[in-house]
Design a protein around this motif. Structure first.
Motif, PDB file in Angstrom:
ATOM      1  N   GLY A  95      -0.274  13.228   0.490  1.00  0.00           N
ATOM      2  CA  GLY A  95      -1.301  12.832   1.157  1.00  0.00           C
ATOM      3  C   GLY A  95      -2.420  12.007   0.410  1.00  0.00           C
ATOM      4  N   ARG A  96      -2.128  11.788  -0.948  1.00  0.00           N
ATOM      5  CA  ARG A  96      -3.013  11.018  -1.796  1.00  0.00           C
ATOM      6  C   ARG A  96      -2.724   9.720  -2.151  1.00  0.00           C
ATOM      7  NH1 ARG A  96      -3.957  16.448  -2.323  1.00  0.00           N
ATOM      8  NH2 ARG A  96      -5.996  17.077  -2.451  1.00  0.00           N
ATOM      9  N   LEU A  97      -3.401   8.859  -1.977  1.00  0.00           N
ATOM     10  CA  LEU A  97      -3.010   7.428  -2.181  1.00  0.00           C
ATOM     11  C   LEU A  97      -2.528   7.264  -3.758  1.00  0.00           C
ATOM     12  CD1 LEU A  97      -2.352   4.411  -1.100  1.00  0.00           C
ATOM     13  CD2 LEU A  97      -4.776   4.038  -1.233  1.00  0.00           C
ATOM     14  N   HIS A  98      -1.517   6.419  -4.061  1.00  0.00           N
ATOM     15  CA  HIS A  98      -1.155   6.186  -5.419  1.00  0.00           C
ATOM     16  C   HIS A  98      -0.835   4.847  -5.577  1.00  0.00           C
ATOM     17  CE1 HIS A  98      -1.082  10.589  -5.766  1.00  0.00           C
ATOM     18  NE2 HIS A  98      -0.976  10.467  -6.972  1.00  0.00           N
ATOM     19  N   ILE A  99      -0.949   4.137  -6.546  1.00  0.00           N
ATOM     20  CA  ILE A  99      -0.439   2.685  -7.018  1.00  0.00           C
ATOM     21  C   ILE A  99       0.656   3.035  -8.019  1.00  0.00           C
ATOM     22  CG2 ILE A  99      -2.121   2.355  -8.870  1.00  0.00           C
ATOM     23  CD1 ILE A  99      -2.158  -0.744  -8.176  1.00  0.00           C
ATOM     24  N   ILE A 100       1.719   2.147  -7.790  1.00  0.00           N
ATOM     25  CA  ILE A 100       2.929   2.458  -8.532  1.00  0.00           C
ATOM     26  C   ILE A 100       3.283   1.116  -9.112  1.00  0.00           C
ATOM     27  CG2 ILE A 100       5.347   3.353  -8.822  1.00  0.00           C
ATOM     28  CD1 ILE A 100       4.680   4.550  -5.815  1.00  0.00           C
ATOM     29  N   TYR A 101       3.668   1.207 -10.597  1.00  0.00           N
ATOM     30  CA  TYR A 101       4.048   0.083 -11.372  1.00  0.00           C
ATOM     31  C   TYR A 101       5.455   0.466 -11.712  1.00  0.00           C
ATOM     32  CZ  TYR A 101      -0.899  -0.664 -11.583  1.00  0.00           C
ATOM     33  OH  TYR A 101      -2.356  -0.846 -11.440  1.00  0.00           O
ATOM     34  N   PRO A 102       6.515  -0.053 -10.986  1.00  0.00           N
ATOM     35  CA  PRO A 102       7.859   0.560 -11.052  1.00  0.00           C
ATOM     36  C   PRO A 102       8.576  -0.163 -12.531  1.00  0.00           C
ATOM     37  CG  PRO A 102       7.710  -1.289  -9.462  1.00  0.00           C
ATOM     38  CD  PRO A 102       6.450  -0.885  -9.748  1.00  0.00           C
ATOM     39  N   ASP A 103       8.092  -1.137 -12.889  1.00  0.00           N
ATOM     40  CA  ASP A 103       8.485  -1.680 -14.184  1.00  0.00           C
ATOM     41  C   ASP A 103       8.264  -0.871 -15.432  1.00  0.00           C
ATOM     42  OD1 ASP A 103       9.612  -3.842 -12.898  1.00  0.00           O
ATOM     43  OD2 ASP A 103       8.228  -5.371 -13.213  1.00  0.00           O
ATOM     44  N   GLN A 104       6.983  -0.263 -15.185  1.00  0.00           N
ATOM     45  CA  GLN A 104       6.619   0.600 -16.156  1.00  0.00           C
ATOM     46  C   GLN A 104       6.842   2.206 -15.796  1.00  0.00           C
ATOM     47  OE1 GLN A 104       2.418  -0.878 -17.579  1.00  0.00           O
ATOM     48  NE2 GLN A 104       2.813  -2.553 -16.205  1.00  0.00           N
ATOM     49  N   ASP A 105       7.411   2.366 -14.810  1.00  0.00           N
ATOM     50  CA  ASP A 105       7.387   3.591 -14.403  1.00  0.00           C
ATOM     51  C   ASP A 105       6.201   4.548 -14.451  1.00  0.00           C
ATOM     52  OD1 ASP A 105       8.634   6.225 -13.561  1.00  0.00           O
ATOM     53  OD2 ASP A 105       9.667   6.638 -15.449  1.00  0.00           O
ATOM     54  N   ILE A 106       5.018   3.828 -13.848  1.00  0.00           N
ATOM     55  CA  ILE A 106       3.794   4.643 -13.908  1.00  0.00           C
ATOM     56  C   ILE A 106       3.287   4.636 -12.690  1.00  0.00           C
ATOM     57  CG2 ILE A 106       1.211   4.049 -14.520  1.00  0.00           C
ATOM     58  CD1 ILE A 106       2.232   2.690 -16.814  1.00  0.00           C
ATOM     59  N   CYS A 107       2.613   5.779 -12.120  1.00  0.00           N
ATOM     60  CA  CYS A 107       2.175   6.310 -10.909  1.00  0.00           C
ATOM     61  C   CYS A 107       0.667   6.703 -11.121  1.00  0.00           C
ATOM     62  CB  CYS A 107       3.226   7.026 -10.266  1.00  0.00           C
ATOM     63  SG  CYS A 107       2.566   7.509  -8.509  1.00  0.00           S
ATOM     64  N   LEU A 108      -0.197   5.959 -10.412  1.00  0.00           N
ATOM     65  CA  LEU A 108      -1.794   6.630 -10.697  1.00  0.00           C
ATOM     66  C   LEU A 108      -2.387   6.911  -9.413  1.00  0.00           C
ATOM     67  CD1 LEU A 108      -2.519   3.820 -13.424  1.00  0.00           C
ATOM     68  CD2 LEU A 108      -1.903   6.137 -13.675  1.00  0.00           C
ATOM     69  N   LYS A 109      -2.931   7.944  -9.136  1.00  0.00           N
ATOM     70  CA  LYS A 109      -3.753   8.406  -8.118  1.00  0.00           C
ATOM     71  C   LYS A 109      -5.083   7.326  -8.147  1.00  0.00           C
ATOM     72  CE  LYS A 109      -6.117  12.246  -8.034  1.00  0.00           C
ATOM     73  NZ  LYS A 109      -6.045  13.690  -7.700  1.00  0.00           N
ATOM     74  N   LEU A 110      -5.357   6.900  -6.914  1.00  0.00           N
ATOM     75  CA  LEU A 110      -6.433   5.962  -6.661  1.00  0.00           C
ATOM     76  C   LEU A 110      -7.576   6.958  -5.859  1.00  0.00           C
ATOM     77  CD1 LEU A 110      -4.931   2.742  -5.126  1.00  0.00           C
ATOM     78  CD2 LEU A 110      -5.549   3.273  -7.637  1.00  0.00           C
ATOM     79  N   ALA A 111      -7.127   7.908  -5.211  1.00  0.00           N
ATOM     80  CA  ALA A 111      -8.325   8.676  -4.446  1.00  0.00           C
ATOM     81  C   ALA A 111      -7.872  10.247  -4.393  1.00  0.00           C
ATOM     82  CB  ALA A 111      -8.780   8.035  -3.260  1.00  0.00           C
ATOM     83  N   GLY A 112      -8.975  10.940  -4.124  1.00  0.00           N
ATOM     84  CA  GLY A 112      -8.685  12.386  -3.854  1.00  0.00           C
ATOM     85  C   GLY A 112      -8.459  12.506  -2.284  1.00  0.00           C
ATOM     86  N   ALA A 113      -8.935  11.880  -1.596  1.00  0.00           N
ATOM     87  CA  ALA A 113      -8.958  12.012  -0.119  1.00  0.00           C
ATOM     88  C   ALA A 113      -7.650  11.991   0.493  1.00  0.00           C
ATOM     89  CB  ALA A 113      -9.655  10.840   0.864  1.00  0.00           C
ATOM     90  N   VAL A 114      -7.292  13.130   1.234  1.00  0.00           N
ATOM     91  CA  VAL A 114      -6.047  13.447   1.917  1.00  0.00           C
ATOM     92  C   VAL A 114      -5.839  12.681   3.043  1.00  0.00           C
ATOM     93  CG1 VAL A 114      -4.320  15.117   2.673  1.00  0.00           C
ATOM     94  CG2 VAL A 114      -5.991  15.752   0.839  1.00  0.00           C
ATOM     95  N   MET A 115      -4.624  11.728   3.165  1.00  0.00           N
ATOM     96  CA  MET A 115      -4.617  10.782   4.456  1.00  0.00           C
ATOM     97  C   MET A 115      -3.408  11.204   5.170  1.00  0.00           C
ATOM     98  SD  MET A 115      -5.170   7.450   1.995  1.00  0.00           S
ATOM     99  CE  MET A 115      -6.674   7.410   0.948  1.00  0.00           C
ATOM    100  N   ASP A 116      -3.673  10.953   6.403  1.00  0.00           N
ATOM    101  CA  ASP A 116      -2.458  11.215   7.327  1.00  0.00           C
ATOM    102  C   ASP A 116      -1.546  10.009   7.220  1.00  0.00           C
ATOM    103  OD1 ASP A 116      -2.511  13.732   8.146  1.00  0.00           O
ATOM    104  OD2 ASP A 116      -3.737  13.382   9.682  1.00  0.00           O
ATOM    105  N   GLU A 117      -2.097   8.787   7.438  1.00  0.00           N
ATOM    106  CA  GLU A 117      -1.650   7.574   7.394  1.00  0.00           C
ATOM    107  C   GLU A 117      -2.716   6.418   6.718  1.00  0.00           C
ATOM    108  OE1 GLU A 117      -1.172   5.567  11.333  1.00  0.00           O
ATOM    109  OE2 GLU A 117      -1.399   7.790  12.072  1.00  0.00           O
ATOM    110  N   TYR A 118      -2.081   5.570   6.357  1.00  0.00           N
ATOM    111  CA  TYR A 118      -3.130   4.171   5.890  1.00  0.00           C
ATOM    112  C   TYR A 118      -2.587   2.718   5.965  1.00  0.00           C
ATOM    113  CZ  TYR A 118      -0.172   3.297   1.742  1.00  0.00           C
ATOM    114  OH  TYR A 118       1.098   2.788   1.169  1.00  0.00           O
ATOM    115  N   VAL A 119      -3.503   1.824   5.759  1.00  0.00           N
ATOM    116  CA  VAL A 119      -2.903   0.543   5.849  1.00  0.00           C
ATOM    117  C   VAL A 119      -4.145  -0.100   4.843  1.00  0.00           C
ATOM    118  CG1 VAL A 119      -4.324  -0.087   7.943  1.00  0.00           C
ATOM    119  CG2 VAL A 119      -2.350  -1.624   7.060  1.00  0.00           C
ATOM    120  N   ILE A 120      -3.624  -1.225   3.974  1.00  0.00           N
ATOM    121  CA  ILE A 120      -4.531  -2.008   3.099  1.00  0.00           C
ATOM    122  C   ILE A 120      -4.621  -3.336   3.526  1.00  0.00           C
ATOM    123  CG2 ILE A 120      -4.343  -2.774   0.660  1.00  0.00           C
ATOM    124  CD1 ILE A 120      -2.939  -0.283  -0.180  1.00  0.00           C
ATOM    125  N   ALA A 121      -5.844  -3.729   3.687  1.00  0.00           N
ATOM    126  CA  ALA A 121      -6.030  -5.094   3.985  1.00  0.00           C
ATOM    127  C   ALA A 121      -7.384  -5.467   3.381  1.00  0.00           C
ATOM    128  CB  ALA A 121      -6.251  -5.372   5.352  1.00  0.00           C
TER     129      ALA A 121
END
Length: 219
Positions: A95-121
Motif C-alpha cells: 500500500g505504500r508508493l515506491h519508485i523503481i529503477y529496474p536497470d539498477q535494481d533499486i526500489c525506494l519508498k516515496l511516502a509512508g501513507a497507505v494507499m488503496d489506489e493512486y494515479v500520477i499527474a
C-alpha cells in the motif's frame, strides 16, 4: 496493451492467469502462465508483475519475446499498481508508493501513507487513503447495502507534502484532460438487482485549477 506491433492482455484462468499475445491479427499466442498482473510499457520494453512462490517479481519482456526478472520484492509483500510516469516506474508495496529503477535494481519508498489506489499527474500522486476509511450504507427494499472507502489526497512528488482533496470516501480513481475522476460515496445510492445489491458512488471530477468537486453522472 499495445507493445510494438502486438497487443498483450492478461486473461484469467483457473488457479491463475495467462499473458496472451495477439500478433498482427493472427490467433492469440500464450506468452506465459502464472499469477500475472499490471502491464506497463517502459523504455521500449514490456513490464509486468509475476508471483513466484511468496514473492512478487518484476519481469521485463522485449520485442523479440525474451524476458528476464529485473527486481524481486520482499517475500510476503503485496505488490500492485505498477504504472509509468515520465521516465520512472511506480508501484504500491503493501500500500505504500515506491519508485523503481529496474536497470539498477533499486526500489525506494516515496511516502509512508497507505494507499488503496493512486494515479500520477502533474508531478503529484493522487491517492485514496487506506487509513481513514468511512463506512457508508443505505437501505433498499431487500435490506441494507454498505461500503467502506477512504478520502482522496494529493502527494507532491517534489516536496513530499500531502494535502486532502476530498474528505468523503471515493473509489475508481483516474486522471484525464486535466481533471481527477472518481466515484464519491458522499451522495451514494444502492444499485440492486434480483438478489444482489451494491452501495455505489456518483461519478465526480475535481480540477486543481478550481479545487471544486463537480458531480458528472448522474447529473
Amino acid at each position: 496493451l499495445e507493445f510494438g506491433s502486438d497487443v498483450y492482455l492478461i486473461a484469467a484462468e483457473d488457479g491463475g492467469s495467462a499473458l496472451v499475445r495477439f500478433e498482427g491479427g493472427k490467433r492469440p499466442l500464450l506468452a506465459e502462465r502464472g499469477e500475472i498482473k499490471d502491464l506497463a510499457v517502459f523504455n521500449g520494453d514490456l513490464y509486468y508483475l509475476r508471483l513466484n512462490g511468496r514473492s512478487w517479481e518484476m519481469v521485463c519482456r522485449n520485442l523479440s519475446g525474451g524476458s528476464h526478472v529485473v527486481h524481486v520484492f520482499p517475500e510476503g509483500s503485496l505488490v500492485d499498481g505498477l504504472s509509468v510516469y515520465g521516465e520512472n516506474l511506480f508501484a504500491l508495496i503493501d500500500g505504500r508508493l515506491h519508485i523503481i529503477y529496474p536497470d539498477q535494481d533499486i526500489c525506494l519508498k516515496l511516502a509512508g501513507a497507505v494507499m488503496d489506489e493512486y494515479v500520477i499527474a502533474d508531478n503529484c500522486a493522487y491517492f485514496i487513503s487506506a487509513a481513514d476509511r468511512t463506512r457508508y450504507s443505505a437501505e433498499y427494499p431487500g435490506g441494507e447495502a454498505a461500503r467502506e472507502a477512504g478520502g482522496v489526497y494529493r502527494l507532491n512528488l517534489t516536496t513530499g507534502e500531502t494535502a486532502p482533496v476530498l474528505k468523503s470516501g471515493a473509489y475508481d480513481l483516474s486522471y484525464a484532460a486535466g481533471k481527477l475522476y472518481f466515484h464519491s460515496l458522499a451522495e451514494g445510492y444502492v444499485a440492486a438487482r434480483d438478489d444482489f445489491a451494491e452501495m455505489c458512488g456518483r461519478l465526480c471530477s475535481w480540477g486543481p485549477a478550481t479545487g471544486a468537486v463537480v458531480q458528472e453522472w448522474p447529473d
